[in-house]
Design a protein around this motif. Structure first.
Motif, short mmCIF file in Angstrom:
data_model
loop_
_atom_site.label_atom_id
_atom_site.label_comp_id
_atom_site.label_asym_id
_atom_site.label_seq_id
_atom_site.Cartn_x
_atom_site.Cartn_y
_atom_site.Cartn_z
N ALA A 54 3.56 35.56 127.67
CA ALA A 54 5.01 35.56 127.84
C ALA A 54 5.73 35.90 126.55
N ASP A 55 5.09 35.66 125.39
CA ASP A 55 5.74 35.92 124.10
C ASP A 55 5.34 37.27 123.52
N ASP A 56 4.56 38.04 124.25
CA ASP A 56 4.10 39.33 123.75
C ASP A 56 5.25 40.32 123.76
N THR A 57 5.46 40.99 122.66
CA THR A 57 6.57 41.94 122.57
C THR A 57 6.13 43.37 122.78
N ARG A 58 4.84 43.58 123.07
CA ARG A 58 4.37 44.94 123.26
C ARG A 58 4.86 45.53 124.58
N PRO A 59 5.20 46.82 124.58
CA PRO A 59 5.54 47.47 125.85
C PRO A 59 4.36 47.40 126.80
N THR A 60 4.65 47.18 128.08
CA THR A 60 3.59 46.85 129.03
C THR A 60 3.64 47.73 130.28
N ILE A 61 2.49 48.24 130.67
CA ILE A 61 2.34 49.02 131.89
C ILE A 61 1.39 48.28 132.82
N LEU A 62 1.76 48.18 134.08
CA LEU A 62 0.93 47.55 135.10
C LEU A 62 0.57 48.59 136.15
N THR A 63 -0.72 48.71 136.47
CA THR A 63 -1.15 49.61 137.54
C THR A 63 -1.64 48.77 138.72
N VAL A 64 -1.40 49.28 139.93
CA VAL A 64 -1.63 48.47 141.14
C VAL A 64 -2.29 49.31 142.22
N CYS A 65 -3.32 48.73 142.87
CA CYS A 65 -3.86 49.33 144.09
C CYS A 65 -4.19 48.20 145.06
N THR A 95 -3.14 44.30 145.44
CA THR A 95 -2.36 43.58 146.45
C THR A 95 -3.26 42.71 147.34
N HIS A 96 -4.52 43.12 147.50
CA HIS A 96 -5.51 42.34 148.25
C HIS A 96 -6.81 42.37 147.44
N ALA A 97 -6.72 41.90 146.25
CA ALA A 97 -7.80 42.07 145.28
C ALA A 97 -9.10 41.40 145.70
N LEU A 98 -10.19 42.04 145.37
CA LEU A 98 -11.52 41.46 145.51
C LEU A 98 -11.79 40.71 144.20
N VAL A 99 -11.21 39.55 144.11
CA VAL A 99 -11.11 38.82 142.85
C VAL A 99 -12.46 38.66 142.18
N ASP A 100 -12.48 38.96 140.88
CA ASP A 100 -13.65 38.84 140.00
C ASP A 100 -14.69 39.94 140.22
N ALA A 126 -11.49 42.25 138.92
CA ALA A 126 -10.32 42.38 139.77
C ALA A 126 -9.51 41.09 139.81
N ARG A 127 -8.19 41.23 139.99
CA ARG A 127 -7.30 40.07 140.10
C ARG A 127 -6.13 40.41 141.01
N TYR A 128 -5.53 39.35 141.56
CA TYR A 128 -4.42 39.51 142.48
C TYR A 128 -3.14 39.91 141.74
N GLU A 146 2.29 52.23 149.85
CA GLU A 146 2.19 50.87 150.40
C GLU A 146 2.17 49.84 149.28
N HIS A 147 1.55 50.18 148.15
CA HIS A 147 1.51 49.25 147.02
C HIS A 147 2.89 49.16 146.35
N ARG A 148 3.57 50.28 146.28
CA ARG A 148 4.94 50.26 145.72
C ARG A 148 5.83 49.37 146.56
N SER A 149 5.74 49.49 147.88
CA SER A 149 6.55 48.66 148.77
C SER A 149 6.21 47.18 148.59
#
Length: 252
Positions: A54-65, A95-100, A126-128, A146-149
């Protein structure tokens, strides 16, 4: 022939004994106690990924499938390899991750072939997708509409910084590097503000290029042939080039 009333006992049985027998033969009107139903076991909250702070000031990109084992981790580690020198933090979720679960072997192999580190490919788990990830991200790149929605429904305020990866690339092609840099400059010196401003400039290109909806998605190769993995990668990697250009314009 003598007919007896059903309320009268047969010969040789007293009324008291007849009533006792009838009571024992009659089903109880009290329903049996319900069998206790075990409460469902809910999954424990999935911890924040190690790359989130939460305190990280680095610019952050998140990718999702969907499963977070093919497309989004490939995009993640390819972008990290290209942008880490700029201080950009990149992570991914499903969005429906196969966790770990690890990346699938074909995804790992193709990611390494296209410039990702072997260790980064093998280390992924993998994580949710959860709301704090979206809140934390300055740019959200999903692999399909579908992931964007899903992401925007989870956090509507992320709408203007959420794109499919190929949509971002398509829109970025009508935004010059100079204009992207000017948008970032107007946001000041904070790297996260600069990246968000560049993403907003890309958003402003909507409507300026013809959209073919299916072409904004990266095909899902999971449990499909090697050829499908290669097709998916061929859709993903050119889009990574456009993301890199815009991010470098904002931060370099």
């Amino acid at each position: 022939m003598i007919f007896r009333s059903p309320d009268r006992p047969p010969e040789g049985i007293s009324r008291r004994e007849w009533r006792r027998r009838n009571v024992q033969a009659t089903p109880s009107s009290t329903p049996p106690a319900a069998t206790p139903v075990q409460a469902p076991i809910l999954p424990t909250p999935f911890p924040q990924p190690a790359t989130m702070d939460a305190d990280d000031t680095r610019p952050t990109i998140l990718t999702v499938c969907t499963g977070n084992i093919c497309r989004s981790p490939m995009a993640e580690i390819l972008l990290r390899a290209r942008l880490e020198s700029l201080g950009v933090r990149v992570h991914s979720a499903g969005t429906h991750a196969l966790v770990d679960h690890a990346m699938t072997e074909p995804a790992q192999e193709l990611a390494v072939e296209h410039g990702a580190g072997t260790d980064a490919a093998s280390a992924h788990r993998a994580r949710y997708l959860v709301e704090p990830m979206l809140k934390d991200a300055d740019l959200v790149l999903t692999m399909a509409r579908e992931h964007r929605s899903h992401a925007v429904q989870l956090m509507p305020s992320a709408l203007r910084r959420t794109f499919t990866l190929r949509e971002f690339a398509r829109l970025a092609q009508t935004l010059s590097t100079e204009d992207a840099r000017a948008a970032a400059d107007a946001a000041g010196e904070n790297p996260r503000d600069r990246l968000r401003a560049a993403a907003l400039a890309v958003t402003g290109q909507r409507g300026l290029s013809a959209a073919v909806p299916d072409e904004d998605d990266v095909i899902d190769p999971y449990r499909r042939s090697r050829e499908t993995y290669e097709l998916s990668t061929s859709q993903l990697t050119p889009a990574i080039d456009d993301v890199e250009r815009i991010v470098r314009a904002a931060l370099a």
